[in-house]
Structure formats: C-alpha cells, structure tokens
Enzyme design. Structure first.
Site, mmCIF file in Angstrom:
data_model
loop_
_atom_site.group_PDB
_atom_site.id
_atom_site.type_symbol
_atom_site.label_atom_id
_atom_site.label_comp_id
_atom_site.label_asym_id
_atom_site.label_seq_id
_atom_site.Cartn_x
_atom_site.Cartn_y
_atom_site.Cartn_z
ATOM 1 N N HIS A 183 4.741 -7.142 8.047
ATOM 2 C CA HIS A 183 4.785 -7.151 6.372
ATOM 3 C C HIS A 183 3.087 -6.979 5.929
ATOM 4 C CE1 HIS A 183 7.951 -9.945 7.400
ATOM 5 N NE2 HIS A 183 8.330 -9.751 6.027
ATOM 6 N N GLU A 209 18.030 0.142 3.975
ATOM 7 C CA GLU A 209 16.962 1.177 3.410
ATOM 8 C C GLU A 209 17.306 2.571 3.484
ATOM 9 O OE1 GLU A 209 14.931 -2.619 4.242
ATOM 10 O OE2 GLU A 209 16.121 -1.410 5.435
ATOM 11 N N GLN A 223 11.145 -3.533 -0.076
ATOM 12 C CA GLN A 223 10.336 -4.755 -0.270
ATOM 13 C C GLN A 223 9.068 -5.104 0.255
ATOM 14 O OE1 GLN A 223 12.612 -8.530 1.445
ATOM 15 N NE2 GLN A 223 13.205 -8.397 -0.802
ATOM 16 N N PHE A 224 8.781 -4.127 1.502
ATOM 17 C CA PHE A 224 7.797 -4.210 2.174
ATOM 18 C C PHE A 224 7.520 -3.032 2.497
ATOM 19 C CE2 PHE A 224 8.338 -8.553 2.143
ATOM 20 C CZ PHE A 224 7.074 -9.133 1.561
ATOM 21 N N ALA A 225 6.180 -2.151 2.390
ATOM 22 C CA ALA A 225 6.089 -0.768 2.936
ATOM 23 C C ALA A 225 6.590 -0.689 4.444
ATOM 24 C CB ALA A 225 4.794 -0.297 2.774
ATOM 25 N N ASP A 226 6.546 -1.748 5.244
ATOM 26 C CA ASP A 226 6.774 -1.809 6.624
ATOM 27 C C ASP A 226 8.288 -1.413 6.748
ATOM 28 O OD1 ASP A 226 4.333 -3.831 7.527
ATOM 29 O OD2 ASP A 226 4.807 -3.933 5.697
ATOM 30 N N PHE A 227 8.929 -1.753 6.018
ATOM 31 C CA PHE A 227 10.550 -1.570 6.124
ATOM 32 C C PHE A 227 11.034 -0.274 5.827
ATOM 33 C CE2 PHE A 227 11.054 -6.362 4.564
ATOM 34 C CZ PHE A 227 10.372 -6.660 5.639
#
Length: 663
Positions: free
Chosen positions: A469, A402, A424-428
């Site tokens: 996630h 990222e 891919q997920f905002a968490d990442f």
C-alpha cells in the site's frame, strides 16, 4: 455426403435470408483459400484460419444490427466480410500497406474500425471481453437498446479477464453476448486440459447468467437462435453466455499444423463442414442450383482478385520517424482555463475532490468507477457525497477486478464516454497492468482509437502502510510509450492538472501521494481551472544547484533547504513525468552547473536515471560536478516506521546535497 449431417428443416426463414447466409459464409472461405496460397508464396506473413467455423461469425453478425458493436477474434474473418469491409483494405492490412487499418504497425486481425463497428483483439485475448462490457455500459447509459457481441475461444475462458468480465456484466446487467467458440483445442491443448466441466456454458450458472449451447456448424441454428437472443437482450438488457460447439480444420495458425489431432476426429468434423452441408441443403430445397452457385463463386473470386490487384498496386510504406512519433498520442490542445473567482485554502485531498466534482458538473456523461467509491465515498473519502450529486449510473462501485474495469473504461471510450478509474491504491494497478500497457497505451498508435481515460493512483510511503500500500510505481509506466503520467505535489497543481487530464483524450495515470492528502494546504482557486500538461514548476530559485523532484519528495527537498538557508538552489517540481519538461531542466542546469535529483521511488530503473542521462548528454559542458541521484533503497518498502525511515531518501538527501555542493 447429404445435407442430413444437420437438421436444417425446422426454421421459418425465407429463401432470401438463406441465400444471404450462404453467400456470407462462402466469401470468407474463398478469401481464406486465397490467403493460404499467398502465405505459401510469402506474400503475407501469417494466417489464422477459421475454415470450418464460418457459420458462427456469419450467423452472429447477420443477427446483429449494423450499428451494434462486434469484437471478433483472429478466426472471425466472416465478421469483417459480412460487415462489407472492402477486401482491398483487408488485403492492404495483411500486407502492411498504408491503406490498411494500422499503417503497417500491426498485422492480421489486431485492428478495429469505428465505421464498421468492429473492435479488434490484442494477442492477450482476454481484455476484449472487458472492453465489450464498457461498450455495452455506454449503450445502457445512453438508453440505446443495443447489444454488444464479443468472441473468445475455449482457451481464452481460462484467463482471469473472462471471469472478471462476466462478473461485471452480470452485476451491472450489461447487454453483452459472450460468444465462446469451443473448437476443441487452445493451440494444441485439448479442452480436458483447459477446464474441468462438461460445458463452458455451465459456468453461466455461477454468474447468475443465462447461457446457451449452439451447434456452431449449423448456420440456421446459429442465426435463428442468435437473432432471438439478441432481440430479447435489446428489450431486456442482460448478459448471455453462448457456447458454440465447433472445430477448426486447420492449425491454430498455419505453421502449427494439426498433427496433435487424431485422424478420426478430423474426419468426423470434415463431414460437418458448415458450407458444404448448407450448400447441399439449398440445392435439395431448390433454393440454389449449380449454375447459380458457380456464378456466385466466380463473382466472389473476381472480387478477390480485383481487390488484391488494388492492394498490390499500392506503394510500400516508407518509414518516417516523425509520423511514428506523432501517432503515439492523439493530438490535443489543452485550452488553459483561468479562474476568475477568489481563492481559498484547501488540503491536497480537497483539491482532488473539487477537481473531480467540477469536471463532473461540466461533462454530464463523465463516469467515475472504482472500489467503494459510491456510498462509502472511497477509501480516502474523496468521492463522499458524489452519489447524491451525480447518481449511481455515473458513480459506480466496481467488483474487485482492476483488469476488467480498466478494459471497461476503454470500451466506454470507444463508445464516446470519458471515464475516471480509481485504483484504491496505486499498488493494485498491477492486477490491471496488461490492459494499461498493452491496450490503452498502444491503441492510438496501432489503429487510431484513442483511450480517453484517467486512472487515479493514490500512492506513496511515509505512512507506515507496508509493501502493498506504499509503492510509488510511476516508473512502470513512464517507460511505456502512449501513456501520460502526472504526479503533482501541491493542491493548486492537483486541481488544475486533474482538470487538464480529464480534458486530455489520451490515457493519463494521475498519481496522488497519500502522505500529502491531509498534510499539505494551499490557496487554490474556488472555480474550475486548468494547467498545462508537460510543464514543470520552478518553485524556488537560486544559483548554486538545481534540485529536481516530484510528489512528496519536493516537500522533503524544500524542508532540507529551509534547514540550510545558506544553500541557494533552483527547485524544479516536475509535476508531469510523461511528457517531461526537459527544457526547464536544461535551462536551470545550464545556469547553476550542478544537479541533484530526488525521487521517492527506489533507485534502479527510476525516472531519476533517465533525467540524469539526459542532463549528461545535453548539458555536459555546463556541469561542474556529476549529476547526483538520491532515491529509496532497492528493496520493497517496509512497514515498521524505523525501517521505512531508513528506506526513504528524505533523511539522506541533506548529506548528499551538501556533498555535491562541495565537489
């Protein structure tokens, strides 16, 4: 001392280029010596010395064409002087004057210049390596046959950004020259405590990358080899890792000193001074005589003093609050485009896909990057079929990195290409947090370079996806000046605001709630259209209370009101969290006299707290009750559905709403 410290004999360079190399090394040395005097006099605040390393900066810069980007570090003064930046502008920069590059907002070498194709560093060191990837990618996409050179030190190679950037460059065959100045110490930490291999260049093998070791104090070797490598990379684009063996004679910065360096090491390297040795060689070769050398030094010193007088004569910056606030974002007039076609009912997820597709059709250079977004179509199939429509150059699968991809997006922006990055997920995004908040957010304010990037953030809970996630982490960014944060709740808003975000030249984080992807449908214009950024939407009108929300929580609020038809409420869907439509909020609260804010994020530090404070400060005399906030529990979001239901605020909202109405 004789010139036999180095083998200068094996070269085919004429006298003109040899003199050019010498002059270009001498200039930053004399500038530095003057700066060290000014530092002791308190006329500049800090200095990072490159004395002893001039051959690297000069050799690399002369080997590149003037239209090719260089990304230097804080010890590469020779890059700036060789590119002929006026000394008065450099001096003004170091003195915090307005004619410098950052209007007094940043110091030393934390700046860039499009005019000279130089992109400066930030203190975190590593991100500029990924930025070089982006510039090189733009060169490759535009078929320019150009190289990009980026500098780092041996200490910087320990950062994850170094490894991510090299991996991306290798996988995408980008024409980047990764120049590592190995001067023996990262501040005071020696190389044997930084890495456990003999040479940094050895790492190239692990990335499938060509690598070289160059004597960084031998200007002829640096220039000749870099000239050959650069020309080869222009013809055959690929990344190359180059390790320059060198040493810095002075401290990391002047306050640090060099007490941690053994005296015999200092003595050994002082005998390898790149300028002293090369000067002796030129004299022995009858290319430079004493008289010419004295005249050359006198001319440079006169230039230094003349340009110092120019910088000294400039007025000090007078703080102006409006100027500071106006320079956080690149000015942008969002021309609203209305759709003349019909409407069709589509899902939230279809609105995202259509918005992306139609923007890609309108801008033939627009690039989308992310994990699994190409043939696979993305984790949520939003970009399914895009490869066939737009090709692999513009729909780019990325490694799992990222940080490097956000940096690459910034590099693309520098080179004039807009990009959309999908987390891919905002968490990442936490893995790319540094470049978002320290590079993208600060760039325009610091030196006037906008970061023309949209980062898509699939987010949110209520889908049983657990702590990694399901986060709705908008508050990480709404408090960071320089970022725009958009968080729509309806398909119509998604499509129109996504188009506007792509048109906006500033960095935009575009939050898309995963729980809405396939659960919400709405009539949406078939054709391309835009909506204003920074304008809330009054989705329901009433007189008893103002309900303020965004994202999935808007739908929770509407469901609650549907169950309680006796409650007459204004419902404001914020849509944009930064900038925030305070006018819409205040107008409604002044009408109803009560306000409740519903957010999916946990309570402490969330945006509801700031909205509540704003209402209390600006609308206190209109209020008939305290402002109420309703949010998720102050815990990580759990996986088990019963625990997640307890965590989320949607089942608590009804009771809180009724209670505040009774106040």
């Amino acid at each position: 001392m004789t010139s036999s410290q180095f083998n200068y004999q094996n070269h085919n360079l004429d006298s003109a280029i040899l003199l050019t190399l010498y002059k270009n090394m001498l200039k930053p040395r004399l500038v530095e010596e003057k700066m060290l005097v000014l530092l002791r006099q308190g006329k500049i605040s800090k200095w990072f010395s490159g004395i002893g390393q001039e051959a690297i900066s000069v050799g690399v810069t002369v080997a590149l064409n003037s239209n090719e980007y260089i990304l230097p570090m804080h010890r590469n003064l020779g890059v700036f002087t060789t590119r002929k930046i006026p000394l008065s502008q450099l001096f003004a920069q170091w003195q915090g004057k307005a004619s410098g590059f950052t209007k007094g907002r940043d110091r030393s070498f934390h700046f860039g210049s499009q005019d000279y194709k130089i992109i400066g560093m930030i203190s975190h060191l590593g991100p500029q390596l990924g930025v070089a990837d982006g510039i090189a990618l733009a060169s490759k996409l535009k078929n320019k046959n150009e190289v990009t050179a980026v500098f780092t030190g041996e200490g910087g190679t320990s950062e994850g950004d170094f490894h991510e950037a090299l991996n991306v460059a290798s996988v995408w065959e980008l024409p980047v020259l990764f120049c590592v100045e190995n001067n023996g110490y990262g501040l005071s930490t020696p190389t044997n405590q930084q890495y456990n291999c003999e040479n940094i260049a050895d790492r190239g093998l692990g990335y499938g990358m060509e690598s070289h070791i160059i004597d960084g104090n031998n200007i002829i070797e640096v220039y000749s080899k870099m000239n050959t490598i650069a020309e080869s990379v222009r013809q055959n684009p690929r990344p190359v890792l180059i390790e320059f063996k060198t040493f810095r004679i002075r401290g990391h910065e002047e306050a640090s000193g060099t007490k941690y360096v053994p005296n015999d090491v200092l003595d050994m390297w002082s005998k390898k001074d790149p300028i002293t040795n090369f000067e002796l060689f030129l004299r022995d070769s009858n290319i430079l005589n004493e008289e010419e050398n004295k005249r050359l030094k006198a001319d440079i010193l006169n230039e230094i003093n003349k340009h110092l007088d120019i910088a000294y004569s400039e007025d000090e910056i007078i703080p102006n609050e409006a100027n500071e606030l106006n320079d956080v974002f690149h000015s942008f007039e969002n021309k609203i485009v209305s759709s003349c076609s019909g409407f069709k009912e589509i899902r939230f997820i279809d609105a995202v896909s259509e918005g992306l597709k139609q923007s890609m059709q309108r801008d033939n250079s627009l690039v989308i990057m992310g994990q699994d977004i190409a043939e696979y179509g993305g984790a949520f199939k939003i970009t399914e079929g895009f490869i066939g429509a737009f090709g692999k150059d513009r729909i780019r699968n990325t490694p799992i990195c990222e940080s490097a991809i956000i940096e690459t997006a910034y590099g693309l922006s520098i080179a004039g290409i807009k990009s959309i990055v999908e987390m891919q997920f905002a968490d990442f995004v936490s893995s790319g947090f540094n470049p978002v908040v320290n590079l993208l957010a600060k760039s325009y304010y610091r030196w006037g370079q906008n970061a023309d990037i949209v980062i898509r953030m699939p987010c949110g809970g209520d889908v049983g996806a657990g702590p990694f996630h399901s986060q709705t982490n908008e508050a990480w960014f709404t408090k960071t000046p320089g970022l725009k944060v958009i968080y729509p709740a309806f398909p119509y808003d998604v499509k129109g605001l996504l188009a506007s975000s792509i048109n906006d030249p500033n960095p935009v984080l575009f939050f898309e709630h995963k729980g809405l992807y396939r659960s919400i449908r709405q009539e949406v214009p078939v054709d391309y259209f835009t909506l204003p950024i920074g304008k809330a939407n009054l989705v329901k009108t009433g007189k008893d209370i103002t309900v303020i929300s965004y994202g999935a929580a808007v739908h929770w609020a509407l469901e609650t009101l549907k169950k309680n038809p006796q409650i007459s409420a204004d419902v404001i869907d914020l849509r944009t969290l930064q900038p925030l439509d305070l006018e819409a909020i205040f107008n409604s609260v002044k009408k109803t006299g009560k306000a409740i804010i519903l957010q999916e994020d946990s309570m402490f530090g969330g945006i509801a707290s700031d909205i509540s404070a704003q209402i209390m400060e600006q609308c206190f005399e209109y209020l008939d009750a305290p402002v109420k906030r309703v949010a998720s529990l102050d815990t990580p979001i759990p996986f088990l559905k019963t625990l997640e239901n307890q965590y989320l605020p949607k089942n608590r909202f009804e009771a809180e709403l009724i209670a505040i109405l009774k106040y």
